[in-house]
Design an enzyme around this catalytic site. Sequence first.
Site, PDB file in Angstrom:
ATOM      1  N   HIS A  96      -1.506   1.262   7.509  1.00  0.00           N
ATOM      2  CA  HIS A  96      -2.053   1.300   6.101  1.00  0.00           C
ATOM      3  C   HIS A  96      -1.908   2.563   5.425  1.00  0.00           C
ATOM      4  O   HIS A  96      -2.162   3.733   6.110  1.00  0.00           O
ATOM      5  CB  HIS A  96      -3.392   0.831   6.001  1.00  0.00           C
ATOM      6  CG  HIS A  96      -4.123   0.641   4.692  1.00  0.00           C
ATOM      7  ND1 HIS A  96      -3.617  -0.245   3.585  1.00  0.00           N
ATOM      8  CD2 HIS A  96      -5.207   1.010   4.280  1.00  0.00           C
ATOM      9  CE1 HIS A  96      -4.309  -0.230   2.570  1.00  0.00           C
ATOM     10  NE2 HIS A  96      -5.234   0.517   2.925  1.00  0.00           N
ATOM     11  N   CYS A 106       0.794  -1.285   0.016  1.00  0.00           N
ATOM     12  CA  CYS A 106      -0.005   0.080   0.068  1.00  0.00           C
ATOM     13  C   CYS A 106       0.894   1.249   0.076  1.00  0.00           C
ATOM     14  O   CYS A 106       0.421   2.404  -0.691  1.00  0.00           O
ATOM     15  CB  CYS A 106      -0.844   0.040   1.193  1.00  0.00           C
ATOM     16  SG  CYS A 106      -0.212   0.143   2.695  1.00  0.00           S
TER      17      CYS A 106
END
Length: 483
Positions: free
Chosen positions: A431, A113
Amino acid sequence: MLTVSVKWQKELLKVVEVDTSQPPYVFKCQLYDLTGVPPERQKIMVKGGLLKDDDDWSIVGLKQGQKLMMMGTADEVVKAPEKGPVFMEDLPEEEQVVSLGHSAGLFNLGNTCYMNSTVQCLHSVPELKSALVKYSHSGRNNDVDQTSHMLTVATRDLFGELDKSVKPVAPMQFWMVLRKKYPQFGQLHNGAFMQQDAEECLTQLLYTLSQSLRSLCSSESIDTVKDLFGIELASRIHCQESGEESSETESVYSLKCHISQEVNHLHEGLKHALKSELEKASPALGRSAIYLKESRINGLPRYLTIQFVRFFWKRESNQKAKILRKVDYPLELDIYDLCSDELRKKLEGPRQILRDNEGRKLGLKANEKSSSSKDNDVKMTDAEGSSNASGESSMTISQEGGPSEKEKHLTGIYDLVAVLTHKGRSADSGHYVAWVKQESGKWIEFDDDNPIPQREEDIVKLSGGGDWHMAYICMYKARTVSM
């Protein structure tokens, strides 16, 4: 790396590479590229049943040349009746992209990510895309190494895929070359790829592209990446104890926003970061002494990137920790007061023209001094306020002729066009997500393979203070005027 064949419907994919150091989900993403069958719809027969996304390849026991069978249906565009209404899903993908107003998402290939969000932010810069399009497979300069060349080509190709696709893209080739160029991004922990720092990914990628896209033109070196992102800092280094003083200049790709108890706003953090203390040997004193380094911005880019310094090394736990403190940032940023006296003088004229144009829009009279002779000539670019999202005309880079700098002038005022956020309490986990402004002025949240429309008022709420996504990198686009 093993090669296998895959039987799917009436097709036989004869030579498909399998990197067994990566999870099977990555292999499924490759098959998605080849067949159009999304990973979640794929049923791949292996010894012991169906191949799962997180299976261990050593237990699966895959062999060289093995024939696998895959079941699953590809995404199909349903054709509308000839005289019926035309639905968006019936249009060619290129037209669907235009209708949606944003590009595709990127599959997460296993803690990637950080890479996906970095790519989406850079992909939003039209001038960078234009420069990459002109970069050829065989056009490598002698002073650019092979892996840098390959990474530049992979970036160009990935940007091209994102521009023409509405379905998520698997950035396999880009990721493989990125790890080859910078092995740190290939670090493993318990057999899985580790989370990496998005700012490090951005810096390394910009450095590589700077080397590749630099060209010699009319005996003058044109550095596309430096023109777009490079910030020149002029620093005065002073020792109060000895009276010694020196100066230096440096070029960086981002400004830092330091975070402390006194910092509540981006501007305050930028001011703190431009002052620092350093200890070094003093020739006059014959020993180490404390020097104060004060920096000013002496050269501005078209795209101003700012990193919030949220991560630090915690000695007691021997790991990176995160500062969760809320730090507000604006949609419109003016950094005039952070500039050197020399740069301020250059900005004064364009800033007055910008004020005159904005005043004219509100029905006010222009400042006679600055605009009386230019009323008919002055044209504003990217000065429509934050609603002007793209403004490709702010700078046109030509590998043959170079940027038309004489006509475009920076004002020191910038509009927010992208935010890269981090959610979680550690740099080694959590994330990353990219929030990018489109040409239409709409914002899109790129959460890996899932693009989600967002409201502008929600973008400035990503300022921290809890466990929600918080800004780690902000990208601002220059508001310029033509003279």
